[in-house]
Design an enzyme around this catalytic site. Structure first.
Site, mmCIF file in Angstrom:
data_model
loop_
_atom_site.group_PDB
_atom_site.id
_atom_site.type_symbol
_atom_site.label_atom_id
_atom_site.label_comp_id
_atom_site.label_asym_id
_atom_site.label_seq_id
_atom_site.Cartn_x
_atom_site.Cartn_y
_atom_site.Cartn_z
ATOM 1 C CE LYS A 13 -2.261 -1.117 3.844
ATOM 2 N NZ LYS A 13 -1.293 -2.226 4.235
ATOM 3 N NE ARG A 88 -4.736 0.007 9.349
ATOM 4 C CZ ARG A 88 -3.512 -0.199 8.996
ATOM 5 N NH1 ARG A 88 -2.920 -1.439 9.517
ATOM 6 N NH2 ARG A 88 -2.475 0.491 8.421
ATOM 7 N NE ARG A 123 7.565 -2.716 6.146
ATOM 8 C CZ ARG A 123 6.332 -2.697 6.317
ATOM 9 N NH1 ARG A 123 5.530 -1.932 5.410
ATOM 10 N NH2 ARG A 123 5.994 -3.086 7.221
ATOM 11 N NE ARG A 156 6.504 -0.435 9.923
ATOM 12 C CZ ARG A 156 5.203 -0.317 9.213
ATOM 13 N NH1 ARG A 156 4.904 0.220 8.092
ATOM 14 N NH2 ARG A 156 4.172 -1.145 9.670
ATOM 15 N NE ARG A 167 1.798 -4.872 11.005
ATOM 16 C CZ ARG A 167 2.765 -4.411 10.253
ATOM 17 N NH1 ARG A 167 4.152 -5.211 10.550
ATOM 18 N NH2 ARG A 167 2.974 -3.942 9.145
HETATM 19 P P1 AP5 Z 1 5.043 -1.566 1.793
HETATM 20 O O1 AP5 Z 1 4.513 -0.578 0.673
HETATM 21 O O2 AP5 Z 1 5.568 -0.945 2.862
HETATM 22 O O3 AP5 Z 1 3.554 -2.202 2.392
HETATM 23 P P2 AP5 Z 1 2.108 -1.783 3.022
HETATM 24 O O4 AP5 Z 1 0.967 -2.306 2.626
HETATM 25 O O5 AP5 Z 1 2.201 -0.395 3.215
HETATM 26 O O6 AP5 Z 1 2.763 -2.247 4.775
HETATM 27 P P3 AP5 Z 1 2.355 -1.679 6.200
HETATM 28 O O7 AP5 Z 1 3.078 -2.758 6.908
HETATM 29 O O8 AP5 Z 1 3.043 -0.243 6.010
HETATM 30 O O9 AP5 Z 1 1.075 -1.703 6.253
HETATM 31 P P4 AP5 Z 1 0.310 -1.872 7.653
HETATM 32 O O10 AP5 Z 1 -0.921 -1.571 7.014
HETATM 33 O O11 AP5 Z 1 0.494 -3.065 8.370
HETATM 34 O O12 AP5 Z 1 1.071 -0.783 8.598
HETATM 35 P P5 AP5 Z 1 0.820 0.830 8.627
HETATM 36 O O13 AP5 Z 1 2.240 1.461 8.738
HETATM 37 O O14 AP5 Z 1 -0.611 1.063 7.790
HETATM 38 O O15 AP5 Z 1 5.337 -2.908 0.978
HETATM 39 C C1 AP5 Z 1 5.934 -3.859 2.110
HETATM 40 C C2 AP5 Z 1 7.320 -4.402 1.601
HETATM 41 O O16 AP5 Z 1 7.383 -5.106 0.437
HETATM 42 C C3 AP5 Z 1 8.414 -3.400 1.345
HETATM 43 O O17 AP5 Z 1 9.704 -3.784 1.391
HETATM 44 C C4 AP5 Z 1 8.240 -2.991 -0.191
HETATM 45 O O18 AP5 Z 1 9.457 -2.483 -0.559
HETATM 46 C C5 AP5 Z 1 7.933 -4.457 -0.592
HETATM 47 N N1 AP5 Z 1 7.024 -4.345 -1.722
HETATM 48 C C6 AP5 Z 1 6.044 -3.721 -2.287
HETATM 49 N N2 AP5 Z 1 5.467 -4.207 -3.435
HETATM 50 C C7 AP5 Z 1 6.030 -5.161 -3.695
HETATM 51 C C8 AP5 Z 1 6.048 -6.195 -4.783
HETATM 52 N N3 AP5 Z 1 4.990 -6.127 -5.728
HETATM 53 N N4 AP5 Z 1 7.041 -7.268 -4.883
HETATM 54 C C9 AP5 Z 1 7.765 -7.233 -3.977
HETATM 55 N N5 AP5 Z 1 7.805 -6.526 -2.850
HETATM 56 C C10 AP5 Z 1 7.155 -5.530 -2.693
HETATM 57 O O19 AP5 Z 1 0.292 0.485 10.202
HETATM 58 C C11 AP5 Z 1 1.062 0.325 11.227
HETATM 59 C C12 AP5 Z 1 0.362 0.057 12.554
HETATM 60 O O20 AP5 Z 1 -0.403 1.392 12.963
HETATM 61 C C13 AP5 Z 1 -0.703 -0.748 12.578
HETATM 62 O O21 AP5 Z 1 -0.321 -2.224 12.954
HETATM 63 C C14 AP5 Z 1 -1.725 -0.193 13.808
HETATM 64 O O22 AP5 Z 1 -1.239 -0.357 15.068
HETATM 65 C C15 AP5 Z 1 -1.484 1.177 13.595
HETATM 66 N N6 AP5 Z 1 -2.561 1.771 12.532
HETATM 67 C C16 AP5 Z 1 -2.440 2.487 11.203
HETATM 68 N N7 AP5 Z 1 -3.409 2.749 10.777
HETATM 69 C C17 AP5 Z 1 -4.610 2.319 11.701
HETATM 70 C C18 AP5 Z 1 -5.736 2.447 11.372
HETATM 71 N N8 AP5 Z 1 -6.568 2.962 10.402
HETATM 72 N N9 AP5 Z 1 -6.704 1.839 12.521
HETATM 73 C C19 AP5 Z 1 -5.897 1.518 13.623
HETATM 74 N N10 AP5 Z 1 -4.669 1.406 13.747
HETATM 75 C C20 AP5 Z 1 -3.726 1.882 12.716
#
Ligand code: AP5
Length: 212
Positions: A13, A88, A123, A156, A167
């Site tokens: 994402k 979410r 990552r 991270r 997660r």
């Molecule tokens: P990346 O692009 O980083 O993936 P992502 O989907 O953004 O992953 P996140 O871990 O950031 O998502 P998340 O939703 O768990 O975390 P968030 O920060 O939002 O890609 C992942 C890896 O793969 C990278 O190394 C990239 O280079 C690689 N990659 C990408 N595309 C690829 C491909 N096509 N092929 C191969 N490799 C690829 O949230 C963190 C925490 O915050 C949550 O756990 C929660 O505690 C809190 N939080 C955030 N938002 C909310 C909410 N709305 N409600 C409640 N809690 C929340």
């Protein structure tokens, strides 16, 4: 353009949101990045939410909704935005409606759990801008340095395998129901998130073009 990127942790994402915000000149809003900045700056909110992020569980809806509502009022969101990681839960989706936000499209990036677990081990992220990299699939120009901020990349805390598995469980229980929710509103586009990130980006832009 008002977009949402939906998908499991590690679906790509953040990677896709970064490219789409440049392509369409719209703001990228990552709730995860906002929370990590608060933790880094040790704000009152940061102190409240650190435990949730460390454990890989969701931050309570009322805290997230407030953060998003404030962010959407900023000037750079006037031309549109891409929400990465929000909503979410169904209550968060309903909160967005209460804020008066009418979404154009919700892009669901679909990736199987086992691929995600393998991906997350590689990552690396920029602590300043949040840009994601990968040791195999998306290398920075200079090893372990962000292309845009020149900052050393970090791993991270919540990317340890046990936390990633937790997660994923939470995603299936709390977030996946949003797929049907947005399908019923006729604004969902599903894109397979396997393969080259640039090809996935092209597929999203093509699908958005067809549906614009
Ligand atoms: P990346 O692009 O980083 O993936 P992502 O989907 O953004 O992953 P996140 O871990 O950031 O998502 P998340 O939703 O768990 O975390 P968030 O920060 O939002 O890609 C992942 C890896 O793969 C990278 O190394 C990239 O280079 C690689 N990659 C990408 N595309 C690829 C491909 N096509 N092929 C191969 N490799 C690829 O949230 C963190 C925490 O915050 C949550 O756990 C929660 O505690 C809190 N939080 C955030 N938002 C909310 C909410 N709305 N409600 C409640 N809690 C929340």
């Amino acid at each position: 353009m008002r977009l949402v990127l939906l998908g499991p942790p590690g679906a790509g994402k953040g990677t896709q949101a970064h490219g789409l915000s440049k392509q369409y000149h719209i703001a990228q809003i990552s709730t995860g990045d906002i929370f990590r900045q608060h933790i880094k700056q040790n704000t009152e909110l940061g102190k409240k939410i650190q435990v949730y992020l460390d454990q890989g569980i969701l931050v309570p809806d009322e805290l997230v909704n407030h953060v998003v509502e404030v962010r959407l009022l900023q000037e750079d969101c006037k031309n549109g935005f891409i929400l990465d990681g929000f909503p979410r839960t169904i209550p968060q989706a309903e909160a967005l409606i209460s804020m008066g936000i009418d979404l154009d499209r919700v892009i669901n990036v679909d990736v199987p759990d086992e691929t995600i677990i393998k991906r997350m081990g590689g990552r690396r992220v920029c602590p300043a801008c949040g840009a994601p990299y990968h040791v195999r699939y998306h290398k920075p120009k200079h090893k372990d340095i962000c292309d845009e901020c020149n900052q050393p990349l970090i791993i991270r805390e919540d990317d340890q395998e046990a936390t990633v598995r937790k997660r994923l469980l939470i995603y299936h229980e709390m977030t996946k129901p949003l797929i049907k929710y947005y399908q019923s509103k006729n604004i969902l586009l599903t894109v397979q998130g396997m393969g080259d990130a640039e090809e996935i980006s092209e597929k999203i832009i093509e699908a958005l073009g067809e549906n614009a």
